[in-house]
Design an enzyme around this catalytic site. Sequence first.
Site, PDB file in Angstrom:
ATOM      1  CG  ASP A 309      40.990  37.728  41.926  1.00  0.00           C
ATOM      2  OD1 ASP A 309      41.944  37.651  41.139  1.00  0.00           O
ATOM      3  OD2 ASP A 309      41.052  37.339  43.109  1.00  0.00           O
ATOM      4  CD  GLU A 360      42.999  34.788  38.477  1.00  0.00           C
ATOM      5  OE1 GLU A 360      44.111  34.290  38.674  1.00  0.00           O
ATOM      6  OE2 GLU A 360      42.138  34.862  39.363  1.00  0.00           O
TER       7      GLU A 360
END
Length: 637
Positions: A309, A360
């Site tokens: 992330d 991401e």
Amino acid sequence: MEQSENDFSNELMGFVNGENFRAYQIMGAHQATKNDRSGFIFRVWAPNAQQVSVVGDFNQWEQPGLIMQKDTTGIWSLFTTQPQVGQLYKYNIKQADGREVFKIDPFAQRFEKRPQNAAILGDLLPHHWHDGLWRGRHKRSNYFERPLNIYEVHASSWKQHTDGSPYTIKDLTHELIPYLQRMHYSHVEFMPLMEHPLGASWGYQLIGYFAFCSYYGTPEDLQEFVERCHAANIGVLVDWVPGHFCRNADTLPYYDGTATFEYQDNQRADNPGWGTLNFDLAKPAVQSFLISSAMYWLETFHLDGIRVDAVSNMIYLDYGGRACQLNQDGSNRDLAGWSFLRKLNQVVKATYPQALMMAEESTADTKVTGMLAENSLGFDYKWNMGWMNDVLKFFEMDPIYRKDNLNLLTFSWMYRQTENFILALSHDEVVHGKRSLMHKMWGDRYRQFAQLRTLYAYQMVHPGKKLLFMGSEWGQFLEWKYDHGLEWVDLNDPLNQKMQLFTKTLNEFYLANRALWEIDDQETTLEVIDADNTAETVLSFIRHGKRKKDFLVVAMSFTPVERRNFRIGVPYLGIYHEVLNTEMQEFGGTWVRHNVASQTEKVPFKQYQQSITTTLPAFGTLILQPEKINLRRRKIK
């Protein structure tokens, strides 16, 4: 795993030097023997603490507790026979300034249920895995040439019990896995499953980097879930957050009274946008800690991959507009974060080459996927945030303006080979007032469903792997709420039922057609027929597989106008029959019969010497497959 009290100096030195990638085997609390006595060995890294001791149920939490000894690496250790399996503990740390605080064990593998956060004593017993067939098959194949269609799940809000309590991972084992099978998803991806104290963070503010969140069950339960998924031919992926961490004072922040896991520079340590602290990724011990965490999840739970992330936060000094001191050459690359991520992927791939490493990352300034030798970060896949933003902007638009904005759909064709992309319609797009995917669509409810079907069809036929957030598959109208179950009551409505059937059919169609995934990473997978039909706002193109005969012809209409006798150029003479029509009645449309098969005519169209005609439904997508064709390509030169 029970340890004997041998000399672990090499492993401990490797931890502080950034070279111990299984530090969870020696750090934290483990059952151990010494002089034929059974007990626990505790180890914690707190280099600037004045004193560290263990407190817990076994000594009624009395201070100062059981005093630990510090070695030259800054690691404190203690062997004691006093604690028992199942008892709670924390570390009592006399910090650099003399203040005494209770802190969690950063390496704990079990915690009590939130809002409490003491660690629980007891090693995770070895699991006897039975997923060798799954892992062996994937080890022998090229995952870039396999289908990847991901169902994204937030573990505690997929479903809830009638009393409002969330499903546990055991509940999900019984209900989610059969659902994934029925819906024909290839993988499930969970938002973070690591221990976190606040549900409102959705799991992205971690405290336990080696602990399955006790809110969801036990680590043994998660192992059983993964094994059952593999038996059902479903891969399991998990989000992981190595860039920043929860700032609760009794967890990781300023662990020994000084900047331990975070940056010394308060400006770099502070992450006000997320209310967290940033890891100092240049510190060797922090690298050991984080890479060991990734290895722990892959090794202990047989995960098929990790999505990292907030990569942009780790690789840009000025991410989010924060004040920073740029590099001497004026560049904004965070060299420590960039180097850490390359090291992470190098270490993981050396042991688990088939593990999917996904990022991401929202910019185009750094190559994220590809070989490390290519100066990339070394990930396998990157979420295509540009595709997502452009496509959703297009579908939210009144159709009268779409003819002038068709490039929002086709721009991604230009850069699709720059990275290995996942086309993600994720949780981030259905919260914070952004509206659900269904609610984003233009028009009345019938037209919203029609366009939602075409949106999903476009995601499926566009080169790249796929991800869809839970609830979107049946067109949930309300935004996602982390503390509520999905609106399963929607499925009492026939249109929602038909939307779910469409998604199921589309997923099955994707798995069955090699042209949609076999050479995703190659230029030849996409052949444009007509991207210039702005007057009618229609796109037509071909998706190719490896074999010459494996291809699909796609035509997509983005206005509420039915196009009769619509002409499409095709590469070969023969017959083309309709294999998917998004406007069929069974999916919520109005069509009761498919178009009849189309015989090619020697009517040139664009670069093709032959073409077919068919009826293209309003707001609809047609996919055609060749049959009885002459594989001698005829193009206009």
